[in-house]
Enzyme design. Structure first.
Site, PDB file in Angstrom:
ATOM      1  N   GLN B 223       0.827  -1.197   0.000  1.00 40.91           N
ATOM      2  CA  GLN B 223       0.000   0.000   0.000  1.00 40.91           C
ATOM      3  C   GLN B 223       0.868   1.256   0.000  1.00 40.91           C
ATOM      4  OE1 GLN B 223      -2.604  -2.336   3.289  1.00 40.91           O
ATOM      5  NE2 GLN B 223      -3.159  -0.201   3.095  1.00 40.91           N
ATOM      6  N   ARG B 370      -8.188  -1.172   8.963  1.00 42.49           N
ATOM      7  CA  ARG B 370      -9.108  -0.029   8.901  1.00 42.49           C
ATOM      8  C   ARG B 370      -9.181   0.660  10.256  1.00 42.49           C
ATOM      9  NH1 ARG B 370     -13.550  -1.998   4.426  1.00 42.49           N
ATOM     10  NH2 ARG B 370     -13.853   0.128   3.673  1.00 42.49           N
ATOM     11  N   CYS B 371      -8.019   0.787  10.916  1.00 45.45           N
ATOM     12  CA  CYS B 371      -8.061   1.286  12.279  1.00 45.45           C
ATOM     13  C   CYS B 371      -7.735   2.757  12.376  1.00 45.45           C
ATOM     14  CB  CYS B 371      -7.110   0.496  13.167  1.00 45.45           C
ATOM     15  SG  CYS B 371      -5.367   0.911  12.936  1.00 45.45           S
ATOM     16  N   GLU B 741     -12.467   4.333   6.507  1.00 45.01           N
ATOM     17  CA  GLU B 741     -12.451   3.473   7.690  1.00 45.01           C
ATOM     18  C   GLU B 741     -13.553   3.783   8.691  1.00 45.01           C
ATOM     19  OE1 GLU B 741      -7.726   2.574   8.015  1.00 45.01           O
ATOM     20  OE2 GLU B 741      -8.428   4.610   8.398  1.00 45.01           O
TER      21      GLU B 741
END
Lengths: 296, 796, 176
Positions: B223, B370-371, B741
């Site tokens: 990513q 997704r934190c 997120e």
């Protein structure tokens, strides 16, 4: 996810298959649906030297009722065929109830009921169903054909009584003498999960009287458990709240669950009890659940 | 009179433009790492440790070398001779590439094999013989700090225990004073269980070292390709300009594909040694057992309350389990990520947070899935605490939140932990949500259902979160500031290409960045192609995670478009033969203010940049922008869930899920909704079934999809999404805020609060996730809390 | 076609591995292949045939990213041996579109935003195709049930369901 090497044969007749198994010795495996065997081989939990693929043997992909009502399920009858079967929907409530709950819809296109019985996974669903129905497995080998009652077919986790050169060719569900009822309830956390707890109930009634009963439990012991005493508590009398409660208690007692990440032993025992009650008591307030519980 | 362009029609902001990337994915023509084949390519497999903590006494790879087709067997010892057995992490720690002295978690990389084909590589791995000597195992922070605990990181000089850091923020003394004034103190302790992002595609790389050119090319599931290039330069000691990282299509990231994994390093060394491309694709077990997990933190907090419901102060302590190596990708200043964003939506004068991080015999990680850098943990604790406090005070859940919200007119608002939230209409979002769920009616139904023994529940969760890390004053990873970039080249026919330093993994950048260009320049979005992921061509960026791309890279796209427009204005003036001050702009066109019919399109300006420049102007119409965001963006959301719980089985069913998300301006509403639904599903999964746990020996339960449960289409509920509330971000060039997120951050508490609400009256205050049927049943039946992840207990 | 082996003291290393010759049809084209028995069908498709649209996502037959059609029925190709394809017809995502037209399922997934990262998408579409072949007018529940063997991490499934229903409606209106 790469199996180790093996020899592969794809015989075109049962005789040829049996011959191959006979020569292959202890380290040969029969491949039908492959939805249990191939995953084990990919993880190298199973590394047979010889794989005998019976998918090309004709005449094994059937399920049918004999004129007397005996149900025969061939070795290559897939789960999906049973899920879609009008025959089962009209005459085999316990089986019809279980068929949609086996694994997931795609696995059901390949996997077979007979293969599932032979795999003898303690968390296999069909074993409970066939046990509750008093079914048996027809095995063919060099010495001929024999019928093995389901009750004696499994000897432990992933172990069955077949000789190394025998092939299970058919599962047999005996004809009913009364009216069939029953079902299969499975507590699964999501589609495709193994059962946390599964209960199969198969009854035959004549008028109000229960003439035959079978209760079998999935996932609460080293192998499928036949709750014989519980079934006995139902036989010979009508279904009443008392007899149902008694059967549920006895079934819960027959369970030998272990505490693990699926739940405590106590919870599993409680779910056995709950499922027996729900299968025997028609109700319209059963929570639909998010794929975790479906009634007949 | 020419017609003004319709921005929606040309695919500008607000258009639910169909996705460009779909064209290849629906045909099965995606280009994921495992789809790529290079000439002469070899295959690598990793041998992993079966034990969680053990000394390695010997490794015998001789049988592996003997297998035909095996080209190389690498062990830690061999790596050590090249100084590659250990590598730096993104959190200033070190991590083993291949184990040398000990293994420190089950699944740790011990050796790897390169062979002609992955089946052979696997055969060879199985033939490697390793002798282990088991050591005591530590599987949680309590064990890590217990008296006499084994020191896991005895490789680190000066490390005498298992503590990684102690950190604090806020005002301890002021908070203590506020607690003395409290009428009521609410307390809550919970464990946010270990989870894993688990994208369907596993991690992998193809390393290709070309001896003739000395260039190393690595295709990698990453990513953040530029971060990787820098890391590889440091670790492999190769010059940065001779390293090319290509991130092809990625089958889901969710933070799992940010860290540098040993497999990447091994494939690079193998390629250098063998002078052939080496492909490594991990299997799902490798991914779940060894790559960046998420959460696994213990939160213990208290809230000081006035009787009327006003929150006076909050204090929290957190114990975080980081596994065997501290390898989180997060802004270096914040050891526990942005956990201190907790309670940012509420007007609380003073607060104090302490955090301690410890090592354990588990895979390294913690910041992922997704934190938003631990904001999932912050908001989950916040909303579970809010629920508990409202219950303690006997106040309505919605009204308790409403009365404590930061008011619209109070922005920008400084939180007690020092964040500056930028904008919002919190109360309006709550109103929309309550109306959509039919709040009053539901409470009536709930009451009458209870009389009939049926348990219905409603759960509210709100969140605002800091997205778009981040400003260079405060945010960096390994010292590199967290800006992002966009390069825009407009060709002479008015078509364009934009490249950014972000890296989409399903968020739709190929579609949305073009929409920003379209908005700024009036070029139809279909005339703008977007590229990301190749460090040789993409401008430097810090990658896509923590919902930072729209806030930062998207802003850069807007800014570079404006640079282009500024130059185009000069060209327009030249073409129109007026001075620049007389030129006006409307979408896609410059015109003369006093004679609006006289104008030139942006396309005509583009042609002029190559064929008719004014004297002294540099030709061409290309530029780059680097964007250092002035602040984070703060979307807000309200999630409301209703459930029914079966008290006999503990099974719960979702009735309705309502999501009200205010993420400012939405570039592509369709894509935004897709992100929200994805986040809600993950929220549901964590609340309902997903977990990784360990037994006392450190054996991992949840290292395959039989045990690590992802919900299917059958279990996953439907979602009702609301987009009525739009509060543009005051400092973002197009008023957008992050969104990717939000639902994963705010969603879990809504599901858990709903189940707990159904159980109110049983006296149960908390059930730790996942709320599996047996845990819910235990709580109801015994009227007691259920804490911790499902233990792998056995009762024989 | 030339295959070269390493010479190990006068012997070709690795050449003794027995392979089996199989005949099958893939997306309407007839093929012959020589494969080791242990080769998984998914690997024959991805590597042998270079059809990389079928993806591998797990090791325990759960995720369904590898779903293809075998004689029209959805099968997880990671859990079938390549040798078992002998005599059968395989359809993959690459066979959905014709030379000039996308399949309505492909259109539907694009129209209804039924994909994000795209990794699970081919498997989803193949499973959905089998559903629509058998049941041209499914309910939402039918679709969710039919796809419950395919995992997605990105979409939350709601748009996947809408995509399949979109395709079903289009197929019905085309009188297909």
């Amino acid at each position: 996810m790469y199996p180790s090497r093996f020899r592969y044969e794809a015989p075109r007749s049962l005789a040829e298959a049996i011959g191959l198994l006979h020569d292959g010795g202890d380290d040969a495996k029969v491949l039908a649906g492959g939805q249990s065997l191939v995953p084990l081989m990919k993880l190298r939990f199973a590394s047979p030297q010889l794989v005998v693929d019976i998918n090309n043997v004709p005449g094994l992909d059937y399920h049918r009722a004999d004129p007397d009502g005996t149900l025969r399920i061939g070795a290559l009858c897939r789960h999906v065929d049973l899920e879609r079967s009008d025959l089962l929907k009209s005459s085999q409530p316990t089986m019809a109830s279980a068929a949609p709950l086996i694994a997931d819809p795609i696995v059901r296109n390949r996997g077979t009921l007979v293969g599932s019985l032979c795999h003898a996974d303690p968390q296999g669903d069909w074993a409970s169903v066939v046990l509750a129905l008093g079914g048996s497995v027809m095995a063919r080998g060099p010495r001929g054909m024999r019928a093995i009652p389901m009750a004696g077919f499994v000897t432990g986790p992933f172990q069955n009584v077949l000789d190394p050169d025998e092939i299970a060719v058919e599962a047999v569900i005996p004809a009913a003498t009364g009216t069939r009822s029953g079902g299969y309830l499975k507590l699964e956390r999501r589609v495709g999960d193994f059962a946390t707890v599964g209960v199969a109930v198969a009854l035959e009634t004549s008028g109000e009287t229960v003439t035959k009963a079978g209760i079998a439990l999935t996932g609460v012991g080293g192998s499928t458990i036949a709750a014989t005493e519980a079934a006995g508590a139902l036989t010979g009398r009508p279904l009443t709240p008392d007899s149902i409660a008694q059967a549920a208690d006895l079934a819960a007692q027959a369970a030998r669950p272990r505490t693990d990440h699926r739940g405590s032993a106590e919870y599993k025992r409680h779910m056995v009890h709950t499922f027996v009650v729900r299968l025997l008591t028609p109700t319209d307030t059963v929570l639909a659940g998010t794929g975790q519980e479906r009634a007949a | 009179m020419s017609q003004a362009l319709d921005e929606i029609k040309i695919g500008g902001l607000g258009a639910s433009r169909k996705r460009v990337e779909d064209n290849r994915f629906i045909r099965g023509k995606g280009n994921y790492t495992d789809d790529i084949t290079l000439p002469g390519m070899l295959h690598m497999e990793i041998l992993r440790s079966p034990l969680a903590h053990a000394r390695i006494n010997s490794i015998d790879a001789s049988k592996a070398w003997d297998i035909p087709g095996v080209r190389l067997v690498l062990t830690g010892e061999m790596m050590a001779t090249r100084n590659l057995a250990w590598m730096p992490t993104l959190s200033y720690d070190t991590q083993a590439v291949l184990a040398t002295d000990k293994v420190r978690f089950q699944g740790q990389e011990v050796a790897c094999v390169v062979a002609d084909d992955p089946y052979i590589a696997k055969d060879a791995c199985e033939a490697i013989e390793v002798e282990y000597e088991p050591l005591p195992v530590i599987v949680n922070p309590q064990q890590a700090v217990a008296e006499g605990a084994a020191v896991i990181r005895d490789d680190k000089e000066g490390q005498e225990n298992n503590v990684i850091f102690d950190w604090e923020v806020g005002d301890g003394a002021g908070t203590a004073r506020a607690f003395e004034q409290a009428d009521v103190i609410s307390k809550l302790k919970l464990h946010y269980p270990r989870s894993h992002p688990s994208p369907i595609e596993c991690c992998g790389s193809i390393a290709d070292f070309n001896r003739a050119t000395s260039k190393l090319t690595v295709y990698m599931t990453t990513q953040a390709p530029h971060i990787i290039r820098a890391a590889v330069a440091l670790v492999a000691e190769l010059p940065e300009h001779m390293i090319r990282i290509i991130s092809p299509d990625i089958g889901g990231g969710f933070g799992n594909k940010v860290p540098v994994y040993p497999g990447y390093v091994c494939s690079i060394l193998a390629s250098i040694l063998l002078e052939r491309p080496v492909k490594w694709i991990e299997d799902k077990t490798g991914n779940l057992i060894s790559t960046g997990f998420a959460r696994d933190i213990y939160l213990d907090g208290e809230m000081a309350l006035r009787r009327d419901g006003k929150i006076l102060a909050v204090r929290m302590h957190c114990d975080s389990d980081h596994g065997a190596f501290f390898s989180d990708a997060q802004p270096s200043k914040f050891k526990i990520g942005l956990l201190h964003s907790a309670f940012a939506a509420y007007d609380i004068p003073v607060a104090h947070l302490t955090a301690r991080g410890t090592y354990s015999n588990k895979a390294p990680g913690g910041v992922a899935y997704r934190c938003s850098f631990r904001v999932t943990e912050a908001m989950f604790f916040q909303e579970r605490m809010m629920q508990a406090a409202a219950d303690d005070l006997g106040l309505d859940q919605a009204e308790f939140r409403r009365m404590n919200f930061v008011k619209d007119e109070d922005f920008p608002h400084r939180t007690p932990f020092g964040f500056l939230t930028d904008s919002g209409q919190y109360a309006k979002c709550l109103d929309v949500g309550l109306k959509a769920i039919g709040y009053e009616e539901f409470r009536r139904q709930q009451a009458s259902a209870r009389e009939r023994g049926r348990l219905l529940g409603l759960g509210i969760s709100t969140m605002t979160e800091p997205l778009g890390a981040g400003n260079s004053r405060e945010y960096d990873i390994l010292g590199i500031k967290m800006f992002d970039s966009a390069e825009l080249k407009v060709h002479m026919t008015g078509k364009a290409i934009v490249r950014t330093g972000a890296r989409t993994q399903g968020q739709g950048h190929e579609t949305t960045w073009a929409q920003i260009v379209s908005h700024e320049l009036g070029i139809p979005a279909e005339d703008v192609v977007v590229e990301e992921g190749d460090t040789d061509t993409a401008p430097f960026g810090m990658g896509t995670y923590a919902s930072r791309s729209t806030p930062v890279a998207g802003a850069a796209v807007a800014m570079v478009s404006r640079k282009i427009r500024a130059k185009a204005r000069k060209l327009a003036a030249h073409l129109l033969e007026v001075s620049e001050e007389d030129v006006e702009w409307e979408l896609g066109r410059f015109y003369v203010r006093s004679a609006p019919d006289r104008g030139v399109t942006i396309q005509e300006c583009a042609m002029a940049a190559y064929s008719n420049m004014p004297d002294g102007m540099e030709p061409g119409l290309e530029n780059t922008a680097y964007y250092d965001p002035p602040n984070l963006t703060w979307p807000f959301a309200v999630y409301i869930v209703t459930v029914e719980v079966d008290p006999t089985t503990g099974v719960w069913d979702v009735l309705t899920t309502v999501a009200v998300d205010d993420c400012g301006v939405r570039i592509n509403p369709m894509i935004v909704e897709g992100q929200i639904m994805g986040g809600l599903t993950e929220a549901y999964a964590m609340a309902n079934m997903q977990f990784i746990t360990f037994d006392a020996e450190g054996n991992c339960v949840g290292a395959n999809y039989m045990d690590y449960l992802l919900p299917t289409a059958w279990e996953t509920p439907g979602f009702e999404l609301h987009s009525e509330v739009v509060t543009p971000c005051p400092h973002h060039p197009i008023g957008a805020k992050g969104i990717g997120e939000c639902a994963a951050v705010g969603g879990p508490a809504a599901f858990v609060n709903a189940v707990m609400d159904a159980l109110s009256g049983t006296g149960v205050r908390n059930i730790d996730m996942p709320l599996l049927p047996d845990r819910v049943w235990e709580a109801i039946t015994y009227r007691r809390d259920v804490s911790g992840a499902p233990p792998v207990r056995s009762d024989d | 076609m030339t295959i070269v082996y390493d010479d190990q003291d006068g012997q070709a290393a690795g050449v003794d591995v027995p392979v089996r010759r199989i005949k099958f049809t893939i997306n309407g084209e007839k093929k012959i292949a020589e494969v080791e028995p242990r080769l998984l069908l998914a690997h024959l498709i991805r590597r042998g045939l270079a059809l990389t649209g079928t993806h591998m996502g797990c090791d325990t037959t759960n995720c369904g990213a590898c779903t293809v059609l075998v004689d029209g029925r959805p099968v997880k190709s990671c859990t079938m041996l390549a040798v078992q394809a002998d005599g059968h017809e395989i359809s993959t995502v690459e066979g959905l579109a014709t030379a000039s037209e996308l399949h309505p399922l492909q259109e539907g997934f694009k129209e209804e935003h039924g994909l994000q990262c795209g990794f699970c998408t081919p498997g989803m579409m193949m499973a959905a195709k089998a559903l629509l072949d058998a049941n041209p007018d499914p309910t939402e529940e039918d679709v969710r049930w039919a796809l419950s063997g395919n995992l997605c991490r990105c979409t939350g499934y709601q748009n996947i369901v809408k995509s399949v229903l979109w395709a079903a409606a289009k197929l019905r209106s085309e009188g297909a």
